[in-house]
Design an enzyme around this catalytic site. Sequence first.
Site, PDB file in Angstrom:
ATOM      1  N   LYS A 136      47.187  64.797  17.052  1.00 24.69           N
ATOM      2  CA  LYS A 136      48.229  63.803  16.801  1.00 24.69           C
ATOM      3  C   LYS A 136      48.981  63.496  18.092  1.00 24.69           C
ATOM      4  O   LYS A 136      49.291  64.399  18.874  1.00 24.69           O
ATOM      5  CB  LYS A 136      49.195  64.354  15.740  1.00 24.69           C
ATOM      6  CG  LYS A 136      50.310  63.403  15.331  1.00 24.69           C
ATOM      7  CD  LYS A 136      51.188  64.071  14.279  1.00 24.69           C
ATOM      8  CE  LYS A 136      52.306  63.178  13.809  1.00 24.69           C
ATOM      9  NZ  LYS A 136      53.159  63.865  12.800  1.00 24.69           N
ATOM     10  N   SER A 149      53.690  61.674   8.613  1.00 28.79           N
ATOM     11  CA  SER A 149      53.504  60.930   9.844  1.00 28.79           C
ATOM     12  C   SER A 149      52.182  61.236  10.561  1.00 28.79           C
ATOM     13  O   SER A 149      51.880  60.613  11.574  1.00 28.79           O
ATOM     14  CB  SER A 149      54.672  61.218  10.800  1.00 28.79           C
ATOM     15  OG  SER A 149      54.722  62.593  11.139  1.00 28.79           O
ATOM     16  N   SER A 175      54.822  65.844   6.756  1.00 30.56           N
ATOM     17  CA  SER A 175      53.987  64.951   7.555  1.00 30.56           C
ATOM     18  C   SER A 175      52.546  65.385   7.759  1.00 30.56           C
ATOM     19  O   SER A 175      51.730  64.595   8.221  1.00 30.56           O
ATOM     20  CB  SER A 175      54.630  64.722   8.927  1.00 30.56           C
ATOM     21  OG  SER A 175      55.784  63.942   8.791  1.00 30.56           O
TER      22      SER A 175
END
Length: 468
Positions: free
Chosen positions: A79, A155, A179
Site C-alpha cells: 500500500k 483505505s 482499512s
Amino acid sequence: MQLTDLTARRLLDGYRKGEFGPEEVTRAALERAARIQPAVNAFVRLLEEEALARARASQERWRRGEPRGLLDGVPVTVKDILLLRGHPTLRGSRTVSPSGSWDEDAPSVARLREHGAVFVGKTTTPEYGWKGVTDSPLSGITRNPYDPSRTAGGSSGGSAAAVALGAGPLSLGTDGGGSVRIPAAFCGIFGLKPTYGRVPLHPASAFGTLSHVGPMTRDAADAALLLDVIGAPDARDWSALAPAPGPFSTVLDEGVRGLRVAFSPSLGGQVAVDPAVASTVRRAVSGLAGLGAYVEEADPDFSDPVAAFHTLWFAGAARVTQRLSPGQRASLDPGLREISAAGARLSALDYLAAVDVRMDLGRRMGLFHERHDLLVTPTLPVTAFEAGREVPGGSAHRRWTGWTPFTYPFNLTQQPAATVPVGKDAAGLPVGLQIVAARHRDDLVLRAAHALYEAGVATAPPEGAVVA
C-alpha cells in the site's frame, strides 16, 4: 489453475519441486496487474524492471537450493502509505512531493526484502488513508473486482483488489479503523489487523496507536506465513512487541474444537445489518459450531464509541495536514479538509476524554474475553456500494464510520481482528465475517479463520469476479 490464482504457499511448493520459477510467476503477476488496472485502478505504480530483477535473483537461489527466508520469489504488493526504498510514497496526495531520496523501507517492507519477496507495485489509497473507501485527488477511484461500478472499500482498497485478482498473492495494508478489513470484505479476500505492535510501523502514524499494519491475502494460511515474516521487532518503533512465542503458521491446524465463541449479529441491536449479510454470516457461524466450537449469541458490553473514535481520528487528520500551505489545503480531498478542520478545533481535554473512553472499552473487552475466546460479527453491515462515494446512497450518515460500526471499535482496543469471505449476496458481492480475539491472541483468530477455509465455509478469490 493459473499461476495468478495460487497462494504464496503453493508457489513456494512449486519452486521447491521445480514446477515453475519466480521469474515466470512474477511475469504472470505483472501481466495480470497491467490487465486489471484499467478496470479497477489498483496501482499507483508497477515496478516491472525491479520486480523481474529480484525474481531472476530468486530463481538462481532456488536453482542452487539456497532460498532466502520464507518468501523467496513470492510477488507482493505494498500500500502506498508504507515506505518502499527507491520509490516515492505519495499517500494518495498531491501535497507529497515525489522528489527526494526515498532511501528507507518501512519495517514490514524491510522484512519482506530480507526474505526475498518480489515487489510488484504500490497500491492505491485515499489521501493519507483517511476513509473507508479508496479514491483520491491524486489517483482517482479504485473499483470492486465483482462489480466495477462499486467501491473496493478502503483505505487499503488497491491492495484488496490486487490480491483478489491475482496481481500477487500477498499485500501489506494498513488499518486505522477497518482499512484492511473493509476492503478485504468487499473484495472477497482475507484480511488481518494484528494486535497493535505485532507488526512494527515507521514512520509513526499521525493517527497514533489506532493504526496497524496487516496482511491481505488469499487465505488465512498465507496471512499466518506473512505475519511470521513481518511480525518481527524493529528498533525504529518503540511500541513494537517482542517476538511472538512461535510461528503462527504452526498453530493453524489446532482448529476451533472447544473454543468459546460469542456470536454478536448486531452488537446488541445497535447495528442495522442487511438481511443478506446477516443470513450469510449466520450460516458461516453454524459452520464454526459444526467444527466443535461452543457457540452462543452474546454481545460485548459497550455502546457505539464513534464519538471518541472521531475525536482521535479527526485530531490525527489535523496533525497530518498541520504544516500544509493554503494552496496545498485547497488541493485536499474535501472530506479530509473538513475533518482536519474539525480536529484542529479539539482541545487536549477533548482528546484525553476520548482516551478515557478507549481505556474503558479496552477494560470491557478484556473482561468479555475472560468468558469468550472469540467474538464473531459481520465485518460490515452492507456489501459494496457505489464507487466514488464515502457512504452508501440514501445513508443518513455523512462519514464512513456510519457504515463500519463493527470495525473501528477494535482499533480503539488494539485487538487482533480478521475478515473471512463466507459468501455473496444476490448481486454476487462478497460478504465478510469478522473474528476478534483478546490482545496478543492473533493465533486464535488465524486458527478459526483457517478452520473455515479448510471446511469450505470460506472461499478463495476470484470466483465470481467480473474483472479478469
